[in-house]
Design an enzyme around this catalytic site. Structure first.
Site, PDB file in Angstrom:
ATOM      1  N   THR A   1      -1.750 -11.346  -4.444  1.00 57.46           N
ATOM      2  CA  THR A   1      -0.695 -11.817  -5.180  1.00 57.46           C
ATOM      3  C   THR A   1      -0.419 -13.244  -5.544  1.00 57.46           C
ATOM      4  O   THR A   1       0.043 -13.874  -6.824  1.00 57.46           O
ATOM      5  CB  THR A   1       0.699 -11.560  -4.583  1.00 57.46           C
ATOM      6  OG1 THR A   1       0.729 -10.211  -4.358  1.00 57.46           O
ATOM      7  CG2 THR A   1       2.000 -11.828  -5.065  1.00 57.46           C
TER       8      THR A   1
ATOM      9  N   GLU B   1      -2.805  -3.946  -9.692  1.00 57.98           N
ATOM     10  CA  GLU B   1      -2.758  -2.418  -9.255  1.00 57.98           C
ATOM     11  C   GLU B   1      -3.617  -1.593 -10.377  1.00 57.98           C
ATOM     12  O   GLU B   1      -3.054  -0.624 -10.479  1.00 57.98           O
ATOM     13  CB  GLU B   1      -1.719  -1.887  -8.568  1.00 57.98           C
ATOM     14  CG  GLU B   1      -0.992  -2.710  -7.596  1.00 57.98           C
ATOM     15  CD  GLU B   1      -1.532  -2.629  -6.129  1.00 57.98           C
ATOM     16  OE1 GLU B   1      -2.865  -2.364  -6.320  1.00 57.98           O
ATOM     17  OE2 GLU B   1      -1.061  -3.139  -5.246  1.00 57.98           O
TER      18      GLU B   1
ATOM     19  N   GLN C   1      -8.209   1.132  -2.554  1.00 53.16           N
ATOM     20  CA  GLN C   1      -6.836   1.573  -2.420  1.00 53.16           C
ATOM     21  C   GLN C   1      -6.349   2.261  -3.460  1.00 53.16           C
ATOM     22  O   GLN C   1      -5.027   2.331  -3.772  1.00 53.16           O
ATOM     23  CB  GLN C   1      -6.073   0.297  -2.081  1.00 53.16           C
ATOM     24  CG  GLN C   1      -6.445  -0.666  -0.906  1.00 53.16           C
ATOM     25  CD  GLN C   1      -5.394  -1.766  -0.746  1.00 53.16           C
ATOM     26  OE1 GLN C   1      -4.383  -1.787  -0.441  1.00 53.16           O
ATOM     27  NE2 GLN C   1      -6.222  -2.969  -0.911  1.00 53.16           N
TER      28      GLN C   1
ATOM     29  N   ARG D   1      -2.846  -1.927   6.869  1.00 47.29           N
ATOM     30  CA  ARG D   1      -1.405  -2.355   7.147  1.00 47.29           C
ATOM     31  C   ARG D   1      -1.249  -3.437   8.195  1.00 47.29           C
ATOM     32  O   ARG D   1      -0.255  -4.146   8.390  1.00 47.29           O
ATOM     33  CB  ARG D   1      -0.540  -1.368   7.019  1.00 47.29           C
ATOM     34  CG  ARG D   1      -0.560  -0.368   5.862  1.00 47.29           C
ATOM     35  CD  ARG D   1      -0.648  -0.968   4.358  1.00 47.29           C
ATOM     36  NE  ARG D   1      -1.564  -1.267   3.812  1.00 47.29           N
ATOM     37  CZ  ARG D   1      -2.073  -2.029   3.080  1.00 47.29           C
ATOM     38  NH1 ARG D   1      -1.149  -2.858   2.407  1.00 47.29           N
ATOM     39  NH2 ARG D   1      -3.104  -2.389   2.587  1.00 47.29           N
TER      40      ARG D   1
END
Length: 767
Positions: A33, A224, A254, A607
């Site tokens: 990001t 993404e 992912q 995560r």
């Protein structure tokens, strides 16, 4: 420039090189990001007009976070960016260009419930069996066609598609698709998939419009990118064709949304579309400990179809990953709950430092029960959205009618709510009249004497006058005043206010909360158009991944792994790591599906920041039957030197006439639980791997449901849950052949797959 100083060399290169096609392969926790936001900020700092930059994301939350970060670098110029989800950006374009493809600019956006409601209505009108033509199945079939840019005409002309539908005993899907499309068009409505499908139609059939947006969006960035489907890929490729200043960001490891149309080949083959592509790899993980990163690497290395990268961490080594074996799913919940309580107390953590991730929503039950017993507060993500509550959808339907009275689903929802003597019989008459005269339901309602005989004309006149009064007021009032006027004069506020039940008060409070949200929207200064129509568009485009409030109370988070993508927690529990559960039994038929399951496990692992615990049970109730479970193959794929394995004392259990007391087994010396030895890594003390633990429980004998009656052979379809008198509960995973000799492959818990001839099988449909 200060914002460049904090970047590592790979991040900085990705930010500074802004010309031509680029792909940023961003490993988990690698500062993706930050790179996207600084790259956009850098473009603006170099003099690129912010109006010429398009940034596409998959959640509103992601675009909001990025815009806020960019504004800290470039100030108010960030407001001029075209930034948002695919659906929100192209809905905005369609509002401007809709008339070119025959739609009104005030078209309604149907959510999934609206679409399925319309499909169910069409099935009733066509008198089709709603078990064979299940609305969910039909909706998904149409959605898949649109995401692959197959129109209803192409669908019906494709010999391959028609043969598939015929073999599935559903030859009318194409006709349903055609009727559904035409009804949406007549209602001035687009569903979620249409926002992309119609954009492709617009850009294909109107070269002037395509050229307009190619010149506008001179720089494109797509977040993404591994999650894009064919429809999204096609739009992006068309828009980038003129300048080729396209930068895609993603991580093939992912890619976990194949089930809803995402195509991992879009990122794997990106270089084929742009031969002079520059590739930047962000490989340093800033989120997790070294052990967690190494475990993730060892898992994903088993996938053959992937981009090469070497993710590493310079954080602390961290704890080894704990693997806990329980004897039942309830015991598993107890282990997790007790561990959370102990860790919180010992290490001074908050409850919101913990997350429990599972493969399916059904697994939350055992976790919830265990947490409640220890008074641990928790929050489940992925439950009913605020905007999916009945009372909210009712009021919003009135809003929708105000701006688009042709909206068929909105009419059907509120024409008799609150009750005004316009029930289902009247609605059916309106639909029939509209179809016979090829007009909208609204036109029939506005002139009931012309189209419908009987005494209901006065009620229909009253309803049409009510909606027209809302339209008139909306032109004079702001968003909040309009919404309040509609809530009051529709009768909804009065209806809910007079309901003194707990549920009634809750529904009334929800309406007040919706009005509060509209009030806040009407007072915003960062947007030009604060009308109720714009508010309606915003909420229609909320994605399942958007969460209303980042500042959650101090609670443990429970969610599916799909819901956890993009999030991070200090302590993570991944539960239910058993064969046929994770990986899912449905994923074991092909390498492609199994690799997606492995990527899902990779997402779950990454995560975690500080501590990761993996758990599994040796027995679990599934479809009402206690079944044996064996550890997931994914655990055995982890190098044993990173694991700490333990079990707990088994509870005393009765199985038939036998009972046993479990013994505590210490696995402290074991380093792997795979079924075959694994060579030790250099410097590792793990020299061999013990066999998988044997299952210690047998499924109970099946007792048929009272009144067990088998269904006819022609009633079954793939995916149905069924019951067999002897084998118990199972799920149909494949059907082959033609009646009367259709053969079903049924997966029975504890027994595996069995092939049965339906005419002899005596199966009962559960659901």
């Amino acid at each position: 420039m200060d914002y460049l100083a904090g970047l590592n060399p790979q991040q900085r290169a990705a930010v500074e090189n802004t010309q031509g096609p680029a792909m940023i392969v961003a490993g988990a926790g690698s500062g993706k990001t930050r790179v996207i936001t600084y790259r956009v900020a850098h473009l603006i700092e170099k003099g690129v007009d912010s109006f010429n930059i398009l940034v596409l994301t998959f959640t509103n939350k992601a675009s909001k976070d990025m815009r806020e970060r960019i504004s800290k670098v470039v100030g108010t110029e960030a407001k001029n960016l075209w930034m948002g989800t695919f659906h929100s950006v192209f809905a905005k374009i369609l509002r401007v260009e809709a008339e070119k493809i025959g739609y009104p600019s005030n078209f309604t956006i149907y959510d999934t419930d609206d679409s399925k409601s319309l499909i169910r209505a069409i099935l009733r009108e066509m008198q089709l069996d709603d078990k064979l033509y299940n609305a969910n199945f039909v909706y998904n079939r149409i959605s898949s066609a649109k995401n692959n840019l197959v129109s209803y005409g192409e669908y019906m002309q494709s010999a391959e598609i028609q043969a598939e539908d015929i073999s599935n005993k559903r030859p009318m899907i194409g006709t349903i698709y055609e009727t559904y499309t035409k009804r949406c068009f007549k209602a001035g409505a687009m569903d979620f998939d249409d926002l992309l499908f119609k954009t492709n139609v617009l850009l294909k059939n109107h070269p002037d419009v395509l050229n307009k947006y190619q010149q506008k969006f001179k720089y494109l960035m797509v977040d993404e990118y591994q999650d894009t489907n064919f429809s999204q890929y096609t739009i992006v490729k068309k828009l980038a064709a003129a300048y080729q200043n396209i930068c895609v960001v993603g991580d093939d490891a992912q890619s976990i949304y194949g089930f809803r149309g995402a195509n991992i080949q879009n990122i794997l083959n990106f270089e084929k579309d742009y031969p002079d592509l520059k590739v930047y790899k962000l490989e340093q993980n800033y989120r997790s400990t070294q052990n967690i990163v190494e475990v993730a690497n060892s898992i994903i290395a088993n996938n053959k179809n992937q981009l090469e990268k070497n993710v590493f961490s310079e954080n602390e080594l961290g704890d080894r990953i704990k693997v806990s074996r329980a004897f039942t799913d309830n015991e598993e919940g107890k282990i997790v709950a007790e561990s959370i309580v102990q860790d919180r107390s010992t290490n001074g953590l908050a409850y919101n430092d913990f997350a429990i991730l599972y493969r399916t929503n059904a697994q939350s039950r055992a976790m919830e029960e265990a947490l409640r017993k220890l008074n641990v507060p928790y929050k489940i993500y992925g439950g009913l959205s605020f905007y999916q509550r009945k009372e909210i959808k009712d009021l919003i339907a009135y809003f929708r009618l105000t701006f688009n009275p042709s909206d068929e689903e909105a009419i059907k929802r509120v024409i008799n709510y609150p009750r005004r003597g316009l029930g289902d019989t009247t609605v059916d008459k309106i639909i029939v009249a509209a179809d016979q005269h090829d007009i909208t339901m609204w036109q029939v309602i506005c002139e009931p004497q012309t189209y419908i005989a009987g005494r209901i004309a006065n009620q229909l006149n009253d309803f049409s006058m009510l909606i027209k009064s809302f339209q008139a007021e909306s032109k004079k009032l702001d968003a909040y005043e309009t919404a309040l006027y509609i809530a009051q004069h529709s009768g909804i506020l009065k209806e809910l206010h007079t309901d003194d039940s707990i549920e009634g008060r809750s529904r009334y409070e929800n309406i007040q909360e919706l009005l509060n949200g509209i009030k806040e929207f009407a007072e915003r200064e960062d947007i030009e158009d604060r009308s109720l129509a714009i508010f309606m568009q915003d909420i229609a485009l909320l994605t399942n991944d958007d969460r209303a409030d980042d500042k959650q109370p101090d609670t443990v988070s429970l969610m599916t792994i799909h819901s956890a993508k993009g999030l991070e927690f200090k302590n993570v529990f991944v539960v239910g790591l058993e064969e046929n559960l994770f990986p899912s039994q449905m994923s074991l038929n092909s390498r492609t599906d199994l690799e997606e399951e492995r990527r899902l496990f990779y997402v779950a692992i990454t995560r975690a920041e500080k501590k990761l615990t993996l758990t599994y049970a040796t027995s679990r109730y599934r479809w009402g039957t206690l079944t044996n479970c064996e550890p997931s193959r994914f655990i055995s794929e982890i190098n044993g030197k990173y694991l700490e394995l333990e079990t707990v004392k088994a509870p005393k259990m009765n199985i038939g006439s036998d009972s046993f007391d479990g013994e505590r087994r210490s696995w402290s010396q074991q380093r792997d639980i795979s079924s075959k030895p694994k060579p030790a890594s250099s410097g590792s003390s793990a020299t061999s791997a013990p066999p998988r633990p044997k299952n210690t429980m047998l499924p109970t004998a099946h007792i048929p449901t009272p009144g067990f009656t088998p269904d006819a052979a022609n009633a079954f379809q793939n995916g149905m849950e069924v019951e067999h008198e002897k084998f118990g509960f199972g799920k149909i995973v494949n059907l082959e052949g033609t009646l009367p000799d259709v053969k079903a492959t049924v997966f029975f818990q504890g027994l595996g797959n069995k092939q049965l001839l339906l005419k002899f099988a005596k199966l009962r449909i559960v659901k």
